[in-house]
Design a protein around this motif. Structure first.
Motif, PDB file in Angstrom:
ATOM      1  N   ARG A  86       5.190 -10.979   2.712  1.00  0.00           N
ATOM      2  CA  ARG A  86       4.574 -11.439   1.471  1.00  0.00           C
ATOM      3  C   ARG A  86       3.616 -10.362   0.978  1.00  0.00           C
ATOM      4  O   ARG A  86       2.808  -9.842   1.741  1.00  0.00           O
ATOM      5  CB  ARG A  86       3.827 -12.744   1.723  1.00  0.00           C
ATOM      6  N   LYS A  87       3.739 -10.042  -0.311  1.00  0.00           N
ATOM      7  CA  LYS A  87       2.897  -9.007  -0.909  1.00  0.00           C
ATOM      8  C   LYS A  87       1.458  -9.501  -1.027  1.00  0.00           C
ATOM      9  O   LYS A  87       1.199 -10.560  -1.588  1.00  0.00           O
ATOM     10  CB  LYS A  87       3.425  -8.642  -2.299  1.00  0.00           C
ATOM     11  N   ALA A  88       0.548  -8.720  -0.467  1.00  0.00           N
ATOM     12  CA  ALA A  88      -0.871  -9.068  -0.516  1.00  0.00           C
ATOM     13  C   ALA A  88      -1.449  -8.718  -1.877  1.00  0.00           C
ATOM     14  O   ALA A  88      -0.892  -7.886  -2.607  1.00  0.00           O
ATOM     15  CB  ALA A  88      -1.616  -8.316   0.583  1.00  0.00           C
ATOM     16  N   SER A  89      -2.568  -9.318  -2.190  1.00  0.00           N
ATOM     17  CA  SER A  89      -3.243  -8.974  -3.443  1.00  0.00           C
ATOM     18  C   SER A  89      -3.793  -7.564  -3.336  1.00  0.00           C
ATOM     19  O   SER A  89      -4.062  -7.062  -2.254  1.00  0.00           O
ATOM     20  CB  SER A  89      -4.391  -9.953  -3.715  1.00  0.00           C
TER      21      SER A  89
ATOM     22  N   GLU B 174       9.382   1.417  11.080  1.00  0.00           N
ATOM     23  CA  GLU B 174       9.466   1.882   9.687  1.00  0.00           C
ATOM     24  C   GLU B 174       9.012   0.791   8.725  1.00  0.00           C
ATOM     25  O   GLU B 174       8.238   1.050   7.803  1.00  0.00           O
ATOM     26  CB  GLU B 174      10.906   2.283   9.346  1.00  0.00           C
ATOM     27  N   LEU B 175       9.480  -0.423   8.920  1.00  0.00           N
ATOM     28  CA  LEU B 175       9.131  -1.511   8.007  1.00  0.00           C
ATOM     29  C   LEU B 175       7.639  -1.836   8.074  1.00  0.00           C
ATOM     30  O   LEU B 175       7.015  -2.097   7.044  1.00  0.00           O
ATOM     31  CB  LEU B 175       9.991  -2.736   8.290  1.00  0.00           C
ATOM     32  N   HIS B 176       7.056  -1.794   9.276  1.00  0.00           N
ATOM     33  CA  HIS B 176       5.606  -1.983   9.394  1.00  0.00           C
ATOM     34  C   HIS B 176       4.864  -0.912   8.599  1.00  0.00           C
ATOM     35  O   HIS B 176       3.884  -1.207   7.922  1.00  0.00           O
ATOM     36  CB  HIS B 176       5.169  -1.926  10.862  1.00  0.00           C
ATOM     37  N   LYS B 177       5.333   0.332   8.687  1.00  0.00           N
ATOM     38  CA  LYS B 177       4.670   1.451   8.000  1.00  0.00           C
ATOM     39  C   LYS B 177       4.827   1.340   6.482  1.00  0.00           C
ATOM     40  O   LYS B 177       3.852   1.448   5.740  1.00  0.00           O
ATOM     41  CB  LYS B 177       5.257   2.771   8.494  1.00  0.00           C
ATOM     42  N   VAL B 178       6.048   1.122   6.028  1.00  0.00           N
ATOM     43  CA  VAL B 178       6.316   1.084   4.588  1.00  0.00           C
ATOM     44  C   VAL B 178       5.596  -0.083   3.915  1.00  0.00           C
ATOM     45  O   VAL B 178       5.116   0.041   2.796  1.00  0.00           O
ATOM     46  CB  VAL B 178       7.841   1.002   4.317  1.00  0.00           C
TER      47      VAL B 178
ATOM     48  N   GLY C 256       4.361 -12.576  -3.760  1.00  0.00           N
ATOM     49  CA  GLY C 256       5.821 -12.563  -3.801  1.00  0.00           C
ATOM     50  C   GLY C 256       6.371 -12.203  -2.431  1.00  0.00           C
ATOM     51  O   GLY C 256       5.710 -11.542  -1.630  1.00  0.00           O
ATOM     52  N   ARG C 257       7.576 -12.639  -2.171  1.00  0.00           N
ATOM     53  CA  ARG C 257       8.160 -12.457  -0.840  1.00  0.00           C
ATOM     54  C   ARG C 257       9.338 -11.493  -0.912  1.00  0.00           C
ATOM     55  O   ARG C 257      10.157 -11.549  -1.818  1.00  0.00           O
ATOM     56  CB  ARG C 257       8.628 -13.816  -0.342  1.00  0.00           C
ATOM     57  N   LEU C 258       9.410 -10.616   0.107  1.00  0.00           N
ATOM     58  CA  LEU C 258      10.517  -9.681   0.274  1.00  0.00           C
ATOM     59  C   LEU C 258      11.298 -10.096   1.515  1.00  0.00           C
ATOM     60  O   LEU C 258      10.708 -10.351   2.565  1.00  0.00           O
ATOM     61  CB  LEU C 258       9.987  -8.256   0.463  1.00  0.00           C
ATOM     62  N   VAL C 259      12.617 -10.156   1.390  1.00  0.00           N
ATOM     63  CA  VAL C 259      13.484 -10.484   2.514  1.00  0.00           C
ATOM     64  C   VAL C 259      14.499  -9.350   2.663  1.00  0.00           C
ATOM     65  O   VAL C 259      15.215  -9.034   1.705  1.00  0.00           O
ATOM     66  CB  VAL C 259      14.240 -11.817   2.279  1.00  0.00           C
ATOM     67  N   LEU C 260      14.529  -8.726   3.840  1.00  0.00           N
ATOM     68  CA  LEU C 260      15.523  -7.693   4.150  1.00  0.00           C
ATOM     69  C   LEU C 260      16.297  -8.121   5.388  1.00  0.00           C
ATOM     70  O   LEU C 260      15.722  -8.669   6.330  1.00  0.00           O
ATOM     71  CB  LEU C 260      14.854  -6.348   4.436  1.00  0.00           C
ATOM     72  N   HIS C 261      17.591  -7.857   5.372  1.00  0.00           N
ATOM     73  CA  HIS C 261      18.442  -8.133   6.528  1.00  0.00           C
ATOM     74  C   HIS C 261      19.449  -6.996   6.599  1.00  0.00           C
ATOM     75  O   HIS C 261      20.069  -6.640   5.593  1.00  0.00           O
ATOM     76  CB  HIS C 261      19.173  -9.468   6.349  1.00  0.00           C
ATOM     77  N   GLY C 262      19.561  -6.394   7.776  1.00  0.00           N
ATOM     78  CA  GLY C 262      20.499  -5.294   7.888  1.00  0.00           C
ATOM     79  C   GLY C 262      20.662  -4.830   9.321  1.00  0.00           C
ATOM     80  O   GLY C 262      20.256  -5.513  10.266  1.00  0.00           O
ATOM     81  N   HIS C 263      21.251  -3.656   9.455  1.00  0.00           N
ATOM     82  CA  HIS C 263      21.516  -3.084  10.777  1.00  0.00           C
ATOM     83  C   HIS C 263      20.361  -2.219  11.260  1.00  0.00           C
ATOM     84  O   HIS C 263      19.656  -1.611  10.467  1.00  0.00           O
ATOM     85  CB  HIS C 263      22.782  -2.224  10.736  1.00  0.00           C
ATOM     86  N   ARG C 264      20.245  -2.147  12.588  1.00  0.00           N
ATOM     87  CA  ARG C 264      19.322  -1.235  13.262  1.00  0.00           C
ATOM     88  C   ARG C 264      20.118  -0.016  13.712  1.00  0.00           C
ATOM     89  O   ARG C 264      21.344  -0.065  13.815  1.00  0.00           O
ATOM     90  CB  ARG C 264      18.698  -1.920  14.486  1.00  0.00           C
ATOM     91  N   PRO C 265      19.448   1.094  14.037  1.00  0.00           N
ATOM     92  CA  PRO C 265      20.154   2.305  14.476  1.00  0.00           C
ATOM     93  C   PRO C 265      21.054   2.082  15.692  1.00  0.00           C
ATOM     94  O   PRO C 265      22.041   2.801  15.872  1.00  0.00           O
ATOM     95  CB  PRO C 265      19.015   3.282  14.812  1.00  0.00           C
ATOM     96  N   GLU C 266      20.764   1.099  16.500  1.00  0.00           N
ATOM     97  CA  GLU C 266      21.588   0.805  17.675  1.00  0.00           C
ATOM     98  C   GLU C 266      23.011   0.384  17.291  1.00  0.00           C
ATOM     99  O   GLU C 266      23.895   0.323  18.145  1.00  0.00           O
ATOM    100  CB  GLU C 266      20.934  -0.301  18.522  1.00  0.00           C
TER     101      GLU C 266
ATOM    102  N   GLY D 247      -0.186  -3.528   5.009  1.00  0.00           N
ATOM    103  CA  GLY D 247      -1.041  -4.297   4.107  1.00  0.00           C
ATOM    104  C   GLY D 247      -0.390  -5.572   3.626  1.00  0.00           C
ATOM    105  O   GLY D 247      -1.047  -6.412   3.019  1.00  0.00           O
ATOM    106  N   TRP D 248       0.899  -5.728   3.871  1.00  0.00           N
ATOM    107  CA  TRP D 248       1.592  -6.954   3.499  1.00  0.00           C
ATOM    108  C   TRP D 248       1.488  -7.941   4.659  1.00  0.00           C
ATOM    109  O   TRP D 248       1.314  -7.544   5.815  1.00  0.00           O
ATOM    110  CB  TRP D 248       3.067  -6.682   3.220  1.00  0.00           C
ATOM    111  N   THR D 249       1.624  -9.217   4.376  1.00  0.00           N
ATOM    112  CA  THR D 249       1.647 -10.233   5.422  1.00  0.00           C
ATOM    113  C   THR D 249       3.080 -10.355   5.926  1.00  0.00           C
ATOM    114  O   THR D 249       3.968 -10.784   5.175  1.00  0.00           O
ATOM    115  CB  THR D 249       1.171 -11.593   4.879  1.00  0.00           C
ATOM    116  N   ILE D 250       3.294  -9.953   7.164  1.00  0.00           N
ATOM    117  CA  ILE D 250       4.642 -10.035   7.733  1.00  0.00           C
ATOM    118  C   ILE D 250       4.837 -11.436   8.296  1.00  0.00           C
ATOM    119  O   ILE D 250       4.110 -11.857   9.199  1.00  0.00           O
ATOM    120  CB  ILE D 250       4.868  -8.949   8.796  1.00  0.00           C
TER     121      ILE D 250
END
Length: 109
Positions: free
Chosen positions: A98-101, A60-64, A30-40, A67-70
């Motif tokens: 994309r969520k990995a198995s 943060e997104l890499h950490k959270v 399954g795919r996750l799509v986020l769009h938003g503001h950065r702290p800047e 294991g997912w395919t970015i």
């Protein structure tokens, strides 16, 4: 697919729950799509949350979502014109993963 667009008005505790719910709600591949503001975005006067901790960073997104395919992660500035309070430069971030198995995630360090 789960899509979150400018949903950064939740504090850190609620965001952790949101991310956990997003992870749980997606099936493998399954795919996750986020769009938003950065702290800047803080101080720009062109909208967004008032607290930098409510905004996303690539780290943060890499950490959270380790294991997912970015498929896309991009930080950029752009001109926006979406209502009187949202005119001018915006510090944005896009994230598509994309969520990995479970089996492939088990082999991740």
């Amino acid at each position: 697919m789960v899509v979150g667009i400018f949903i950064q008005f939740a504090g850190l505790d609620l965001r952790a729950k949101q991310f956990a719910d997003m992870k749980r709600g997606l099936r493998t591949d399954g795919r996750l799509v986020l769009h938003g503001h950065r702290p800047e975005q803080i101080g720009s006067g062109t909208g967004g949350p008032r607290n930098a901790e409510n905004m996303y960073t690539e780290a943060e997104l890499h950490k959270v979502f380790a294991g997912w395919t970015i498929e896309r992660i991009a930080s950029y500035d752009c001109d926006q014109t979406s209502g009187r309070a949202h005119v001018g430069k915006a510090a944005l971030i896009d994230f598509v993963a994309r969520k990995a198995s479970t089996a492939s995630m088990a082999h991740m360090p």
